[in-house]
Design an enzyme around this catalytic site. Structure first.
Site, PDB file in Angstrom:
ATOM      1  N   GLU A  81       0.853  -1.234   0.071  1.00 35.17           N
ATOM      2  CA  GLU A  81       0.051   0.055   0.014  1.00 35.17           C
ATOM      3  C   GLU A  81       0.932   1.143   0.115  1.00 35.17           C
ATOM      4  O   GLU A  81       0.312   2.308   0.372  1.00 35.17           O
ATOM      5  CB  GLU A  81      -0.872  -0.006   1.292  1.00 35.17           C
ATOM      6  CG  GLU A  81      -0.378  -0.093   2.595  1.00 35.17           C
ATOM      7  CD  GLU A  81      -1.147  -0.075   3.868  1.00 35.17           C
ATOM      8  OE1 GLU A  81      -1.984   1.041   3.976  1.00 35.17           O
ATOM      9  OE2 GLU A  81      -1.157  -1.132   4.259  1.00 35.17           O
ATOM     10  N   CYS A 113      -3.198  -3.940   4.832  1.00 34.56           N
ATOM     11  CA  CYS A 113      -2.180  -4.910   5.192  1.00 34.56           C
ATOM     12  C   CYS A 113      -2.507  -6.367   4.797  1.00 34.56           C
ATOM     13  O   CYS A 113      -1.917  -7.337   5.176  1.00 34.56           O
ATOM     14  CB  CYS A 113      -2.275  -4.915   6.741  1.00 34.56           C
ATOM     15  SG  CYS A 113      -1.417  -3.498   7.255  1.00 34.56           S
ATOM     16  N   HIS A 235      -1.534 -10.469  12.241  1.00 36.35           N
ATOM     17  CA  HIS A 235      -1.087  -9.274  11.607  1.00 36.35           C
ATOM     18  C   HIS A 235      -0.324  -8.377  12.888  1.00 36.35           C
ATOM     19  O   HIS A 235      -1.535  -8.263  13.924  1.00 36.35           O
ATOM     20  CB  HIS A 235      -2.113  -8.739  10.790  1.00 36.35           C
ATOM     21  CG  HIS A 235      -1.826  -7.198  10.681  1.00 36.35           C
ATOM     22  ND1 HIS A 235      -0.551  -6.937  10.124  1.00 36.35           N
ATOM     23  CD2 HIS A 235      -2.564  -6.073  10.898  1.00 36.35           C
ATOM     24  CE1 HIS A 235      -0.573  -5.490  10.033  1.00 36.35           C
ATOM     25  NE2 HIS A 235      -1.835  -5.205  10.612  1.00 36.35           N
TER      26      HIS A 235
HETATM   27  P1  HMG Z   1      -3.101   6.083  21.922  1.00 31.65           P
HETATM   28  O1  HMG Z   1      -4.343   6.595  22.376  1.00 31.65           O
HETATM   29  O2  HMG Z   1      -1.677   6.714  22.030  1.00 31.65           O
HETATM   30  O3  HMG Z   1      -2.815   4.732  23.203  1.00 31.65           O
HETATM   31  O4  HMG Z   1      -3.016   5.068  20.760  1.00 31.65           O
HETATM   32  P2  HMG Z   1      -3.650   4.455  24.513  1.00 31.65           P
HETATM   33  O5  HMG Z   1      -3.885   5.552  25.414  1.00 31.65           O
HETATM   34  O6  HMG Z   1      -4.613   3.507  23.846  1.00 31.65           O
HETATM   35  O7  HMG Z   1      -2.618   3.269  25.132  1.00 31.65           O
HETATM   36  C1  HMG Z   1      -2.197   2.095  24.605  1.00 31.65           C
HETATM   37  C2  HMG Z   1      -1.969   1.272  25.565  1.00 31.65           C
HETATM   38  O8  HMG Z   1      -1.030   1.522  26.492  1.00 31.65           O
HETATM   39  C3  HMG Z   1      -3.253   0.922  26.318  1.00 31.65           C
HETATM   40  O9  HMG Z   1      -3.446  -0.398  26.701  1.00 31.65           O
HETATM   41  C4  HMG Z   1      -2.906   1.665  27.638  1.00 31.65           C
HETATM   42  O10 HMG Z   1      -3.425   1.352  28.797  1.00 31.65           O
HETATM   43  C5  HMG Z   1      -1.367   1.248  27.796  1.00 31.65           C
HETATM   44  P3  HMG Z   1      -4.506  -1.298  26.288  1.00 31.65           P
HETATM   45  O11 HMG Z   1      -5.820  -0.618  26.874  1.00 31.65           O
HETATM   46  O12 HMG Z   1      -4.751  -1.294  24.871  1.00 31.65           O
HETATM   47  O13 HMG Z   1      -4.292  -2.725  26.740  1.00 31.65           O
HETATM   48  N1  HMG Z   1      -0.596   2.152  28.544  1.00 31.65           N
HETATM   49  C6  HMG Z   1       0.480   1.735  29.575  1.00 31.65           C
HETATM   50  N2  HMG Z   1       0.769   0.719  29.364  1.00 31.65           N
HETATM   51  C7  HMG Z   1       2.106   0.460  30.705  1.00 31.65           C
HETATM   52  N3  HMG Z   1       2.351   1.587  31.040  1.00 31.65           N
HETATM   53  C8  HMG Z   1       2.058   3.009  30.890  1.00 31.65           C
HETATM   54  C9  HMG Z   1       0.958   2.911  30.057  1.00 31.65           C
HETATM   55  N4  HMG Z   1       0.308   3.958  29.552  1.00 31.65           N
HETATM   56  C10 HMG Z   1      -0.651   3.549  28.872  1.00 31.65           C
HETATM   57  N5  HMG Z   1       2.689   3.651  31.505  1.00 31.65           N
HETATM   58  C11 HMG Z   1      -3.334   3.289  19.041  1.00 31.65           C
HETATM   59  C12 HMG Z   1      -2.907   3.585  20.363  1.00 31.65           C
HETATM   60  C13 HMG Z   1      -2.817   1.807  18.813  1.00 31.65           C
HETATM   61  C14 HMG Z   1      -4.469   3.687  18.747  1.00 31.65           C
HETATM   62  C15 HMG Z   1      -2.102   4.202  18.032  1.00 31.65           C
HETATM   63  O14 HMG Z   1      -1.089   3.804  18.140  1.00 31.65           O
HETATM   64  C16 HMG Z   1      -2.727   4.111  16.607  1.00 31.65           C
HETATM   65  O15 HMG Z   1      -3.669   4.795  16.145  1.00 31.65           O
HETATM   66  N6  HMG Z   1      -1.994   3.501  15.777  1.00 31.65           N
HETATM   67  C17 HMG Z   1      -2.235   3.311  14.501  1.00 31.65           C
HETATM   68  C18 HMG Z   1      -3.418   2.520  14.033  1.00 31.65           C
HETATM   69  C19 HMG Z   1      -3.456   1.049  14.371  1.00 31.65           C
HETATM   70  O16 HMG Z   1      -2.057   0.468  14.449  1.00 31.65           O
HETATM   71  N7  HMG Z   1      -4.325   0.066  14.410  1.00 31.65           N
HETATM   72  C20 HMG Z   1      -4.164  -1.167  14.727  1.00 31.65           C
HETATM   73  C21 HMG Z   1      -5.637  -1.931  14.155  1.00 31.65           C
HETATM   74  S1  HMG Z   1      -5.636  -1.644  12.382  1.00 31.65           S
HETATM   75  C22 HMG Z   1      -4.543  -2.646  11.371  1.00 31.65           C
HETATM   76  O17 HMG Z   1      -3.896  -3.370  12.195  1.00 31.65           O
HETATM   77  C23 HMG Z   1      -4.447  -2.378  10.207  1.00 31.65           C
HETATM   78  C24 HMG Z   1      -2.953  -1.421   9.884  1.00 31.65           C
HETATM   79  O18 HMG Z   1      -1.843  -2.024  10.111  1.00 31.65           O
HETATM   80  C25 HMG Z   1      -3.084  -0.645   8.624  1.00 31.65           C
HETATM   81  C26 HMG Z   1      -3.519  -1.562   7.375  1.00 31.65           C
HETATM   82  O19 HMG Z   1      -4.162  -2.413   7.468  1.00 31.65           O
HETATM   83  O20 HMG Z   1      -3.010  -0.932   6.144  1.00 31.65           O
HETATM   84  C27 HMG Z   1      -2.942  -0.192  10.810  1.00 31.65           C
END
Ligand code: HMG
Length: 389
Positions: A81, A113, A235
Site C-alpha cells: 500500500e 495490510c 498481523h
Molecule cells: P494511544 O491513544 O496513544 O494509546 O493510541 P492508548 O492510550 O490507547 O494506550 C495504548 C495502551 O498503552 C493501552 O493499553 C494503555 O493502557 C497502555 P490497552 O488498553 O490497549 O491494553 N498504557 C500503558 N501501559 C503500561 N505503562 C504505561 C501505560 N500508559 C498507557 N505507563 C493506537 C494507540 C494503537 C490507537 C495508536 O498508536 C494508533 O492509532 N496506531 C495506528 C493504528 C493501528 O495500528 N491500528 C491497529 C489495528 S488496524 C490494523 O492493524 C491495520 C494497519 O496495520 C493498517 C493497514 O491495514 O494497512 C494499521
C-alpha cells in the site's frame, strides 16, 4: 490426490537504521512503558530515502532466489500500500531488478495490510493448477503516520519475500480459509496524502471483531477447535494488538495448551517488536519470528490471522514441514537486525522529512550510507533510479 502447496522459502529485509522506543517516548512526553508494554514495541525501523518498497523487496527476494529458482518463477505478486506509481506495478520494476524471465507475469495487489495474503492465496491456487511453477509473493511497506501523532509509535517498514511452490519446505497451506470484507473507514490514505488517516481506537476494535468473525467461520467450516492448533501468527501493527487477539480466544484452550500458545506468541512477536509495522509484511515477519524463536516441530498446525484496514480479514492454516529450518537463513536475519544503527529522535525526524518529494523534480540521493545490495539513487526525468551493487 491434491498436491501439497505452500511456502517454500522466506526472505526478509529491513533497512539498517532504527529508533529506540523508550527514547521516542521520552521525547514525546510519554512514559516509556506506554510504548514498551502498552503498545509492545521496543524499536522501530527508520527508512532512509534510498530505500523504497521496490528496493526493500529486491533486498528480501534476492536472499531466496538462486539462478535455477529464477527460471521457475512464473509470477510475481507484489502486495503493498506504499506503491510508487498509480499505474505501473512495483512488481514490474522488481522483476527487472531481479533479472527474472520476461515470461514472468508481474502485478501489484493492494488492500492495506491484506495485500500479501491475497498474493499468497492466489499464488497457492495458481501452483495447484501449475505444480511445476513457482510464484514470488512480496509484502513490502513503509508504515508512516505523522510526527507527534498517536500512530507514530506504530511506524516501521520492511519487506518479506515468499516463494510459493509445490511440496514446500516450510509450510503446506491447508485449502480451507475464511475471509470477510466490509466497507469500514478505520484507516485509509487518499492518493493526495503521504501519511495515512486513521481512527486508531476504532481500528483496533474492528481488527478484533474481524478476528472473531473469521475464526468462528473457520471452525464451522473445518469442525476444528483451538485444540487442533500449536501456534497462531497475527498481523502485528504493534505487538500488543496480536496479544489482544490471542487473549480473545485463549479461554477456549485447556490450561496446558494456553501456556504453549502464549509461549508461541512470545516467539512470534520477537522480531516485530524490533522492526515495527511493515503493514502487509507484518503477519509474515511474525510467522518468520515464530519459526526463528519458537519451539516448533514438523506437523505443527499454525493458524494465521491476516487483517487489512478498510477492511478485509482472513483466517487460514498450514502444516509445518520437516525441513522448515532450511527455508530461511536464520543467521543472516539475526545479523541483519543486530547490525542496524540506532538513530536519535532528531536524526529520525530529519530522515522522516527527507523522503522523496512529490513534485517530480530531479534528485540525486546521498547513497554512501546505504550498503544494501539494492538501493534508490534518485529520480531523473520523473523516473526512479534503481541501482544494484
Ligand atoms: P494511544 O491513544 O496513544 O494509546 O493510541 P492508548 O492510550 O490507547 O494506550 C495504548 C495502551 O498503552 C493501552 O493499553 C494503555 O493502557 C497502555 P490497552 O488498553 O490497549 O491494553 N498504557 C500503558 N501501559 C503500561 N505503562 C504505561 C501505560 N500508559 C498507557 N505507563 C493506537 C494507540 C494503537 C490507537 C495508536 O498508536 C494508533 O492509532 N496506531 C495506528 C493504528 C493501528 O495500528 N491500528 C491497529 C489495528 S488496524 C490494523 O492493524 C491495520 C494497519 O496495520 C493498517 C493497514 O491495514 O494497512 C494499521
Amino acid at each position: 490426490m491434491s498436491i501439497s502447496v505452500g511456502i517454500d522459502k522466506i526472505g526478509f529485509y529491513t533497512p539498517g537504521l532504527y529508533l529506540d522506543m523508550a527514547e521516542l517516548a521520552t521525547a514525546r512526553g510519554e512514559d516509556p512503558n506506554k510504548y514498551l508494554i502498552g503498545i509492545g514495541q521496543s524499536q522501530q525501523a527508520v527508512i532512509p530515502p534510498t530505500q523504497d518498497v521496490v528496493t526493500m523487496a529486491a533486498n528480501a527476494a534476492s536472499q531466496i532466489l538462486t539462478p535455477e529458482v529464477k527460471d521457475d518463477v512464473a509470477m510475481v505478486l507484489f502486495g503493498t500500500e506504499s506503491g510508487i506509481d498509480n499505474s505501473k506495478a512495483t512488481a514490474v520494476y522488481l522483476a527487472h531488478l531481479l533479472d527474472l524471465s520476461s515470461h514472468t507475469r508481474a502485478v501489484e495487489l493492494k488492500q492495506a495490510c491484506y495485500g500479501a495474503t491475497a498474493g499468497l492465496q492466489l499464488a497457492a491456487d495458481y501452483v495447484r493448477v501449475h505444480p511445476a511453477a513457482k510464484v514470488l509473493v512480496i509484502g513490502a511497506d513503509i508504515a508512516r503516520y505523522g510526527l507527534r501523532t498517536a500512530g507514530e509509535v506504530t511506524q516501521g517498514g520492511g519487506a518479506v519475500a515468499m516463494l510459493v511452490a509445490a511440496n514446500p519446505q516450510i509450510l503446506a497451506l491447508e485449502p480451507v480459509s475464511s475471509y470477510h470484507t466490509a466497507d469500514v473507514m478505520d484507516f485509509w490514505r487518499p492518493v493526495y496524502r503521504t501519511e495515512a488517516l486513521v481512527d486508531g481506537k476504532y481500528s483496533t476494535n474492528v481488527y478484533l471483531d474481524f478476528f472473531k468473525t473469521v475464526w468462528t467461520d473457520y471452525q464451522q467450516q473445518t469442525q476444528r477447535t483451538i485444540a487442533d492448533f500449536d501456534a497462531f501468527a497475527f498481523h502485528l501493527p504493534f505487538t500488543k494488538m496480536g496479544r489482544k487477539g490471542l487473549r480473545q480466544i485463549l479461554p477456549e484452550a485447556a490450561a496446558d495448551q494456553q501456556a504453549t500458545l502464549k509461549a508461541a506468541f512470545e516467539a512470534s512477536q520477537e522480531d516485530n517488536r524490533h522492526v515495527g509495522n511493515l503493514y502487509t509484511g507484518s503477519l509474515y515477519l511474525s510467522f518468520l519470528s515464530l519459526l526463528r524463536h519458537g519451539q516448533l516441530t514438523a506437523g505443527n498446525r499454525i493458524g494465521f490471522f491476516s487483517y487489512g484496514s478498510g477492511a478485509e480479514g482472513e483466517f487460514f492454516s498450514g502444516l509445518l514441514q520437516p525441513d522448515f529450518r532450511q527455508g530461511f537463513d536464520d543467521a543472516a536475519l539475526t545479523q541483519l537486525l543486530a547490525q542496524r544503527q540506532r538513530v536519535s529522535v532528531a536524526e529520525y525526524e530529519a530522515i522522516y522529512r527527507r523522503q522523496l518529494s512529490n513534485d517530480g523534480r530531479d534528485v540525486r540521493l546521498a547513497v554512501g550510507d546505504d550498503d544494501a545490495p539494492y538501493y534508490l539513487a534518485g529520480r531523473q526525468n520523473q523516473q526512479r533510479q534503481y541501482r544494484h551493487r
